[in-house]
Design a protein around this motif. Structure first.
Motif, PDB file in Angstrom:
ATOM      1  N   HIS A  27       9.320   5.345  13.701  1.00 54.54           N
ATOM      2  CA  HIS A  27       7.722   5.568  12.200  1.00 54.54           C
ATOM      3  C   HIS A  27       6.893   5.255  12.024  1.00 54.54           C
ATOM      4  N   CYS A  28       6.433   6.083  11.086  1.00 52.44           N
ATOM      5  CA  CYS A  28       5.068   6.079  10.605  1.00 52.44           C
ATOM      6  C   CYS A  28       5.235   4.136  10.034  1.00 52.44           C
ATOM      7  N   GLY A  29       6.123   3.559   9.330  1.00 49.21           N
ATOM      8  CA  GLY A  29       6.099   1.964   8.930  1.00 49.21           C
ATOM      9  C   GLY A  29       6.048   1.388  10.016  1.00 49.21           C
ATOM     10  N   HIS A  30       6.905   2.441  11.195  1.00 52.76           N
ATOM     11  CA  HIS A  30       7.361   0.997  12.604  1.00 52.76           C
ATOM     12  C   HIS A  30       5.778   1.168  13.382  1.00 52.76           C
ATOM     13  N   ARG A  31       4.824   2.054  13.305  1.00 53.02           N
ATOM     14  CA  ARG A  31       4.065   2.986  13.438  1.00 53.02           C
ATOM     15  C   ARG A  31       2.584   1.473  13.656  1.00 53.02           C
ATOM     16  N   ALA A  32       2.894   1.846  12.122  1.00 58.28           N
ATOM     17  CA  ALA A  32       1.700   0.746  11.357  1.00 58.28           C
ATOM     18  C   ALA A  32       2.177  -0.733  11.606  1.00 58.28           C
ATOM     19  N   VAL A  33       3.252  -1.612  11.676  1.00 57.10           N
ATOM     20  CA  VAL A  33       3.360  -2.744  11.897  1.00 57.10           C
ATOM     21  C   VAL A  33       2.847  -2.490  13.752  1.00 57.10           C
ATOM     22  N   LEU A  34       3.301  -1.551  14.332  1.00 56.11           N
ATOM     23  CA  LEU A  34       2.834  -1.521  16.053  1.00 56.11           C
ATOM     24  C   LEU A  34       1.003  -2.281  16.307  1.00 56.11           C
ATOM     25  N   GLY A  35       0.764  -0.618  15.376  1.00 54.78           N
ATOM     26  CA  GLY A  35      -0.955  -0.312  15.365  1.00 54.78           C
ATOM     27  C   GLY A  35      -1.661  -1.422  14.809  1.00 54.78           C
ATOM     28  N   ALA A  36      -0.755  -2.584  13.378  1.00 51.30           N
ATOM     29  CA  ALA A  36      -1.637  -3.679  12.989  1.00 51.30           C
ATOM     30  C   ALA A  36      -1.317  -4.806  14.607  1.00 51.30           C
ATOM     31  N   ALA A  37      -0.174  -5.031  14.937  1.00 49.93           N
ATOM     32  CA  ALA A  37      -0.467  -6.065  16.230  1.00 49.93           C
ATOM     33  C   ALA A  37      -1.750  -5.426  17.756  1.00 49.93           C
ATOM     34  N   VAL A  38      -1.612  -4.066  17.409  1.00 48.35           N
ATOM     35  CA  VAL A  38      -2.486  -4.430  18.755  1.00 48.35           C
ATOM     36  C   VAL A  38      -3.605  -3.835  18.131  1.00 48.35           C
TER      37      VAL A  38
END
Length: 311
Positions: A27-38
């Motif tokens: 979800h959006c929260g997960h995407r924020a975490v994944l996107g920050a790592a990327v």
């Protein structure tokens, strides 16, 4: 994206930036975490990685599965994650917080930077929190970054809220929190042939497995990926009171695709849910049921035509 299903070293020749979490729903929260790592990995020349886990079959620890594993993997890969470790929960659940940092984050990931939400826990009995993670990682030169929790309608986005929205037929809310349409890719199975034989509306049957969360019963405007393109459709989830009045009747998920004819049994086409249309109800005749199915399909075509023209 390389997927590892055990605790083994990933390919990270220049260390890694690691997203940590269960990521059910992506979800959006997960995407924020994944996107920050990327983003960090690209900026610092690191490997973009994610650590998650797979629960045992039948586990209710996290609730019904929102996405199939294939859908989860596809959405994570689309974020730009290169190395993805999805170990069985039992493989590390007994590790102390200290051992988790050493055996997972150091030995497997060669982690340089970590990204997680402020509710991240780790170690046996969830003994470690984000502050403990910082304490253990600081002497190792590993940065720990807490990504702000995503918000929707004034509350934190969570898988629990998404499950509730799906179970209540609030597909607009669920899709907004997911960041992309809720979708299934269960295999197409044979039904009883009522759609093609009695209704003139042949359907694709993609029935929910036991471990998956089942959305609210009803009719939905959907689209399905067939023959290399998205096709508007109408999908019904629930018991079929008009054709099977038994109280023990099975719940089905049947999709009518008005502009498609073909054999896709055994295939796993992606079906996206875009709008809740109406509840399931018993009709006085099969003709009335067929009319609803055709009307829903026509409304689906109009809905997606309007969406496409607005782009």
């Amino acid at each position: 994206m390389q997927i590892y299903q055990s605790l083994v070293p990933i390919r990270a020749p220049r260390d890694s930036a690691v997203a940590l979490g269960y990521f059910d729903g992506v979800h959006c929260g997960h995407r924020a975490v994944l996107g920050a790592a990327v983003d960090c990995a690209r900026a610092e020349g690191l490997t973009a990685a994610a650590f998650t886990f797979e629960l045992p079959a039948g586990s209710t620890l996290k609730g019904g599965r929102i996405l199939s594993l294939e859908q989860k993997h596809a959405r994570v890969a689309a974020m730009g994650i290169e190395e993805y470790q999805e170990a069985p929960f039992d493989a590390f659940r007994a590790l102390t917080p200290e051992d988790f940092v050493q055996k997972v984050l150091v030995d497997c990931f060669h982690a340089k930077e970590l990204f997680c939400g402020d509710n991240f826990t780790f170690g046996a009995r969830a003994a470690g929190n984000v502050e403990r993670l910082r304490e253990l990682c600081a002497p190792l030169g590993i940065g720990v970054h807490i990504v702000p929790m995503a918000q929707y309608k004034g509350q934190t986005v969570s898988s629990t809220r998404i499950r509730a929205a799906l179970e209540e037929g609030r597909i607009d809310d669920a899709n907004a929190m997911l960041g992309s349409p809720y979708a299934i890719d269960w295999p197409v199975v044979h039904g009883k042939g009522i759609g093609s034989g009695k209704l003139g509306t042949p359907t694709l049957n993609q029935n929910y497995p036991a471990a998956a969360l089942q959305p609210c019963a009803g009719v939905y405007l959907t689209r399905i990926w067939l023959d290399g393109r998205w096709m508007p459709a109408a999908t019904g989830i629930g018991k079929r009171p008009t054709v099977d009045a038994s109280p023990d009747a099975a719940v089905t998920c049947e999709t009518f695709v008005p502009d498609f004819s073909g054999n896709v049994y055994g295939q796993k086409p992606v079906l996206e849910f875009h709008k809740y249309y109406c509840p399931v109800r018993k009709f006085n005749s099969l003709d009335e049921l067929a009319a609803l199915i055709h009307q829903a399909a026509e409304d689906s075509k109009a809905y997606f035509a309007a969406q496409n023209s607005a782009k």
